[in-house]
Design an enzyme around this catalytic site. Structure first.
Site, PDB file in Angstrom:
ATOM      1  N   CYS A 101       0.800  -1.229   0.000  1.00  0.00           N
ATOM      2  CA  CYS A 101       0.000   0.000   0.000  1.00  0.00           C
ATOM      3  C   CYS A 101       0.829   1.274   0.000  1.00  0.00           C
ATOM      4  O   CYS A 101       0.293   2.363  -0.211  1.00  0.00           O
ATOM      5  CB  CYS A 101      -0.925   0.006   1.219  1.00  0.00           C
ATOM      6  SG  CYS A 101      -0.041  -0.007   2.801  1.00  0.00           S
ATOM      7  N   GLU A 139      -6.876  -5.906  -1.112  1.00  0.00           N
ATOM      8  CA  GLU A 139      -7.007  -4.835  -0.118  1.00  0.00           C
ATOM      9  C   GLU A 139      -5.901  -3.816  -0.285  1.00  0.00           C
ATOM     10  O   GLU A 139      -4.783  -4.161  -0.670  1.00  0.00           O
ATOM     11  CB  GLU A 139      -6.963  -5.460   1.284  1.00  0.00           C
ATOM     12  CG  GLU A 139      -7.011  -4.460   2.425  1.00  0.00           C
ATOM     13  CD  GLU A 139      -5.664  -4.293   3.121  1.00  0.00           C
ATOM     14  OE1 GLU A 139      -5.633  -3.712   4.217  1.00  0.00           O
ATOM     15  OE2 GLU A 139      -4.633  -4.735   2.549  1.00  0.00           O
ATOM     16  N   ARG A 183      -9.941   2.325  11.137  1.00  0.00           N
ATOM     17  CA  ARG A 183      -9.049   1.894  10.045  1.00  0.00           C
ATOM     18  C   ARG A 183      -9.837   1.749   8.756  1.00  0.00           C
ATOM     19  O   ARG A 183     -10.623   0.812   8.602  1.00  0.00           O
ATOM     20  CB  ARG A 183      -8.396   0.554  10.424  1.00  0.00           C
ATOM     21  CG  ARG A 183      -7.353   0.040   9.435  1.00  0.00           C
ATOM     22  CD  ARG A 183      -6.892  -1.355   9.820  1.00  0.00           C
ATOM     23  NE  ARG A 183      -5.758  -1.811   9.043  1.00  0.00           N
ATOM     24  CZ  ARG A 183      -4.483  -1.588   9.366  1.00  0.00           C
ATOM     25  NH1 ARG A 183      -4.194  -0.916  10.477  1.00  0.00           N
ATOM     26  NH2 ARG A 183      -3.507  -2.027   8.602  1.00  0.00           N
ATOM     27  N   ARG A 185      -9.940   0.936   4.798  1.00  0.00           N
ATOM     28  CA  ARG A 185      -9.201   0.256   3.741  1.00  0.00           C
ATOM     29  C   ARG A 185     -10.142   0.006   2.558  1.00  0.00           C
ATOM     30  O   ARG A 185     -11.320  -0.295   2.735  1.00  0.00           O
ATOM     31  CB  ARG A 185      -8.640  -1.094   4.225  1.00  0.00           C
ATOM     32  CG  ARG A 185      -7.471  -0.967   5.215  1.00  0.00           C
ATOM     33  CD  ARG A 185      -6.253  -0.379   4.549  1.00  0.00           C
ATOM     34  NE  ARG A 185      -5.077  -0.311   5.396  1.00  0.00           N
ATOM     35  CZ  ARG A 185      -4.730   0.727   6.136  1.00  0.00           C
ATOM     36  NH1 ARG A 185      -5.523   1.802   6.154  1.00  0.00           N
ATOM     37  NH2 ARG A 185      -3.624   0.727   6.846  1.00  0.00           N
TER      38      ARG A 185
END
Length: 456
Positions: A101, A139, A183, A185
């Protein structure tokens, strides 16, 4: 039947499993790309999946992965470096992975597809196209959805779609699936377009479980404090509600955390001049610098040093000795040719290594990262009748009494939804790095459960 470390029902999943979950005797196969330490694998195995192979290049992550999942070296395929993968030696139902990421993360250099790690998406495209699984789940950080990365996201979705898939994406927050962690994502889900009802997939709805920090983090006080309501004009003295407030900052409630920063203000912002002995005049000087350092008349940056001449205009009867005293107390520093600035001039550095201290009854802590956080959790809770006394009570009863603790790697594991019997890396820093990089287990559980209803 499942065997090994996950043979018994994972205790944390009692919080996460919906009543209409896929029966765990149902079998499907999956491949675990960018496997890390197994955040995808745990929930997929709970849903009845069998892992046929995994791909990871980080040796420390592989060590933890094998320790928890691979009990026989011949049990499944170590697929090695994804850049060398083409046609797999088997057919698989699902391919999953947390694609690196950093190219889209504010914690990285945000180079997108120009970053070699961003180009790993090309390997993902190749593997999906060659192997044609029934479905995939990938993800990444929320930053991939932001305007600056719009073209990159469109490019990724176009390539996955052209490989023969109905592709959908959505940002999911770990808090909405039973974890006290804020969080976000993005999850990209694809279903092969020759599968019946391939358009029927919907992302899972939020679940009703809302544990507090004290439910997952040991050694902190459990409390049942009722939050008092205040008119917004009481909480915001200038009458303006900051646009940067997050989803866990109510406009009529006191925050459940205290931020340590000299360059921002707020009813739960702690400044360095409040943590050491300073008189009223010294506090006035600091507050004046705080309120003026971001004004455009003093510079284009988001915070500019102020020269003594400017400060004399802002503060009546200011003497250089007063500024020098604040320099000696290490609250201010002089920048040659520019002026005076706060020593603690970076939000990310906090004050004395502390960015935030969350109260135990807080709904969620900030996003855990691979680089670690400077966030702490108080070991006791406090409540206060008046907002102006709230900060004083916190400093007196929590900060000055050292009644706060850093997050441990085991705390990271719990906040990511990993089961208690998961064996994390022995080195604390390594374990935090791995867990900060991991996917939140219950999010994948609910997402995969919704997907399996379509493809099985």
């Amino acid at each position: 039947m499942q065997t090994g470390i996950y043979a018994q029902q994972l205790d944390l999943f009692q919080l996460f499993q919906p009543k209409n979950t896929i029966n765990c005797i149902t079998k499907f196969t999956f491949v675990d790309l960018f496997s890390g330490i197994g955040g995808f694998r745990i929930p997929l195995e709970e849903l009845g999946g069998i892992c046929l192979g995994y791909s990871e290049i980080n040796k420390e992550a592989i060590k933890v992965y094998r320790q928890n999942f691979i009990h026989n070296i011949n049990e499944e395929a170590d697929l090695g470096d994804i850049t060398n993968l083409h046609q797999l030696p088997f057919m698989t139902d699902i391919i999953v992975g947390g694609v690196p990421c950093q190219p889209w993360s504010i914690a990285g250099k945000m180079q997108g597809l120009q970053d070699p790690r961003g180009q790993l998406w090309l390997d993902v495209f190749r593997i999906v196209k060659l192997n044609q699984p029934k479905a995939f789940i990938f993800e990444n950080v929320k930053g991939l959805t932001e305007p600056r990365n719009r073209e990159s996201l469109a490019y990724i979705l176009k390539n996955l779609t052209s490989s023969g898939y109905v592709v959908k994406h959505q940002v999911l927050n770990s808090y909405d699936f039973g974890l006290p962690q804020d969080r976000d994502r993005i999850f990209i889900v694809g279903i092969r377009n020759d599968i019946d009802n391939c358009w029927g997939f919907s992302f899972p709805q939020k679940i009703n479980k809302r544990p507090k920090l004290y439910d997952l983090i040991p050694g902190v006080e459990k409390s049942n404090l009722l939050k008092k309501k205040f008119p917004p004009e009481v909480l915001f003295t200038d009458g303006k509600i900051p646009a940067s407030r997050g989803r866990f900052q109510k406009i009529d409630e006191l925050n459940d955390f205290f931020t340590f920063a000299d360059i921002r203000d707020g009813h739960t912002t702690i400044h360095s001049w409040e943590l050491i002995e300073t008189n009223h005049r010294e506090k006035l000087i600091c507050q004046t610098i705080l309120k003026n350092r971001r004004k455009k008349i003093y510079g284009e940056k988001d915070g500019n040093p102020l020269g003594f001449e400017i400060l004399q205009c802002l503060i009546p009867r200011l003497e250089i000795e007063e500024i020098n005293t604040l320099v000696e107390k290490q609250i201010l520093c002089f920048i040659e040719g520019k002026g005076y600035e706060f020593v603690n001039s970076k939000i990310s550095s906090g004050i004395k290594g502390i960015c935030k201290i969350f109260l135990p009854h807080a709904d969620a802590i900030g996003t855990l990262t691979a680089t670690g956080t400077r966030d702490y959790v108080a070991t006791i809770s406090i409540e206060c009748e008046a907002p102006d006394l709230y900060k004083q009570k916190f400093i007196r009863q929590i900060y000055n009494q050292n009644k706060y603790k850093p997050l441990t790697a085991q705390d990271y594991a719990r906040l990511q939804g990993f089961p208690e019997n998961f064996q994390i890396a022995e080195n604390e820093t390594t374990a935090k790095h791995q867990l900060g990089n991991a996917v939140s287990v219950p999010v994948v559980y609910h997402l995969a459960n919704a997907l399996l209803k379509i493809i099985l």
